[in-house]
Design an enzyme around this catalytic site. Structure first.
Site, short mmCIF file in Angstrom:
data_model
loop_
_atom_site.label_atom_id
_atom_site.label_comp_id
_atom_site.label_asym_id
_atom_site.label_seq_id
_atom_site.Cartn_x
_atom_site.Cartn_y
_atom_site.Cartn_z
N ASN A 12 0.87 -1.18 0.00
CA ASN A 12 0.00 0.00 0.00
C ASN A 12 0.91 1.23 0.00
O ASN A 12 1.47 1.59 1.03
CB ASN A 12 -0.89 -0.04 1.25
CG ASN A 12 -1.75 1.20 1.38
OD1 ASN A 12 -1.78 2.04 0.47
ND2 ASN A 12 -2.43 1.33 2.51
N LYS A 14 0.14 4.26 -0.45
CA LYS A 14 -0.52 5.45 0.12
C LYS A 14 -0.27 6.67 -0.78
O LYS A 14 -0.21 6.55 -2.00
CB LYS A 14 -0.06 5.67 1.56
CG LYS A 14 -0.26 4.42 2.42
CD LYS A 14 -0.19 4.67 3.89
CE LYS A 14 -0.30 3.34 4.63
NZ LYS A 14 -0.42 3.49 6.07
N HIS A 97 -9.78 0.84 4.37
CA HIS A 97 -8.55 1.04 5.16
C HIS A 97 -8.89 1.99 6.32
O HIS A 97 -9.69 2.91 6.17
CB HIS A 97 -7.46 1.63 4.27
CG HIS A 97 -6.11 1.65 4.92
ND1 HIS A 97 -5.77 2.58 5.87
CD2 HIS A 97 -5.04 0.83 4.79
CE1 HIS A 97 -4.53 2.34 6.29
NE2 HIS A 97 -4.07 1.28 5.65
N GLU A 99 -7.38 4.40 7.49
CA GLU A 99 -7.16 5.83 7.20
C GLU A 99 -8.34 6.41 6.44
O GLU A 99 -8.69 7.58 6.60
CB GLU A 99 -5.83 6.00 6.44
CG GLU A 99 -4.65 5.77 7.37
CD GLU A 99 -3.37 5.32 6.70
OE1 GLU A 99 -3.26 5.40 5.47
OE2 GLU A 99 -2.47 4.86 7.44
N GLU A 164 -5.97 -5.33 10.11
CA GLU A 164 -5.00 -4.27 10.36
C GLU A 164 -5.37 -3.54 11.65
O GLU A 164 -6.20 -2.60 11.63
CB GLU A 164 -5.00 -3.27 9.21
CG GLU A 164 -4.57 -3.85 7.89
CD GLU A 164 -3.90 -2.80 7.01
OE1 GLU A 164 -2.77 -3.04 6.60
OE2 GLU A 164 -4.50 -1.75 6.78
N GLY A 170 1.91 1.94 10.87
CA GLY A 170 2.89 3.02 10.81
C GLY A 170 3.53 3.36 12.14
O GLY A 170 4.18 4.39 12.27
N SER A 209 2.82 -2.49 10.48
CA SER A 209 4.25 -2.51 10.80
C SER A 209 4.91 -3.84 10.48
O SER A 209 5.78 -4.32 11.22
CB SER A 209 4.48 -2.13 12.27
OG SER A 209 4.05 -0.80 12.50
C1 PEP Z 1 -1.13 -0.03 6.05
O1 PEP Z 1 -1.36 1.16 6.14
O2 PEP Z 1 -1.88 -0.75 5.38
C2 PEP Z 1 0.03 -0.56 6.76
C3 PEP Z 1 0.03 -1.82 7.07
O3 PEP Z 1 1.02 0.34 7.05
P1 PEP Z 1 2.43 0.01 7.78
O4 PEP Z 1 2.96 -1.26 7.19
O5 PEP Z 1 3.28 1.19 7.48
O6 PEP Z 1 2.12 -0.16 9.23
#
Ligand code: PEP
Length: 247
Positions: A12, A14, A97, A99, A164, A170, A209
């Site tokens: 992803n 972003k 997601h 976000e 998630e 993040g 992460s």
């Molecule tokens: C995400 O936003 O889908 C995600 C998993 O981000 P990160 O790997 O940076 O935690």
């Protein structure tokens, strides 16, 4: 991992990178993709989907988007429809997601409508679920995920689910392996109860992460069928190392 299910490692990207950077990253992923024990997917920003799809040319690395509108067309200024994404070369789309749920107020009902639109356009929906830190601390993680699954997945869903935890995205923090395993088992049970054999074989990704250093342990857990990777997907070597860890 689920026996008989080939892992999917999805990046992803972003809202990162220029067109040239997106193309360079996609090219580096493609060049390292041979022989990996997982399917690979990259999800650039809308603006870069067509160029990345052209570059990858239907090869080993698939292309997805990070959202779509629930309508196939119409007066929706600034939005992008699932048929437009398909036309641009995408095969997958990330939906719900955290976000987008947080920044755009997307509810389970909205995510469900988008998943229906994606499927109707021939895209594979990747529907995200996951609890906030407050919900986990209150002992509600499983209940939140079950509620999101019930509300976000349409009848006949034939896509991918990504667990998630919001607080792991993040932040460099991840749940314990036991906690990941417990939530993935709950998701598997819900999918199997609702979709039968299809639910037994449906991919459930972990996201939050995921890095080269923790990927092997997470990807080895039962019912973890790949990863949705944010930050680490912006470095081709890290993304490919995560995919390698799926073997
Ligand atoms: C995400 O936003 O889908 C995600 C998993 O981000 P990160 O790997 O940076 O935690």
């Amino acid at each position: 991992m689920t026996p008989g299910v080939r892992p999917l490692i999805a990046g992803n990207w972003k809202m990162h990178g220029s067109m040239a950077e997106a193309e360079a990253l996609a090219g580096a992923v493609r060049d390292g993709a041979a022989g990996l024990p997982a399917d690979l997917l990259v999800c650039p920003a809308f603006l870069h989907v067509a160029a990345v799809a052209r570059l990858l040319g239907g090869g080993a690395v698939a292309v997805g988007a990070q959202d779509c509108h629930a309508a196939a067309k119409g007066a929706h200024t600034g939005d992008v429809s699932a048929p437009m994404l398909r036309d641009a070369g995408a095969t997958h789309v990330i939906l719900g997601h955290s976000e987008r749920r947080a920044d755009h107020g997307e509810t389970d009902a909205v995510v469900r409508a988008k998943a229906e639109a994606a499927a109707a356009a021939g895209l594979v929906p990747i529907v995200c679920v996951g609890e906030t830190e407050a919900e986990r601390l209150a002992g509600q993680a499983e209940a939140v995920v079950e509620r999101q699954l019930a509300g976000s997945l349409p009848e006949g869903f034939a896509g991918v689910v990504a667990y998630e935890p919001v607080w792991a995205i993040g932040t460099g923090r991840t749940p314990t392996e036991a906690d990941i395993g417990a939530i993935h088992a709950v998701i598997r049970a819900r999918l199997a109860a609702r979709f039968g054999a299809a639910g037994q074989g449906m991919r459930i990704l972990y996201g939050g992460s995921m890095k080269p250093g923790n990927a092997a342990a997470i990807l080895a857990l039962p019912n973890v069928d790949g990863g949705l990777v944010g930050g680490a997907s912006l470095v081709a070597a890290d993304f490919l190392a995560i995919a390698k860890a799926a073997g």
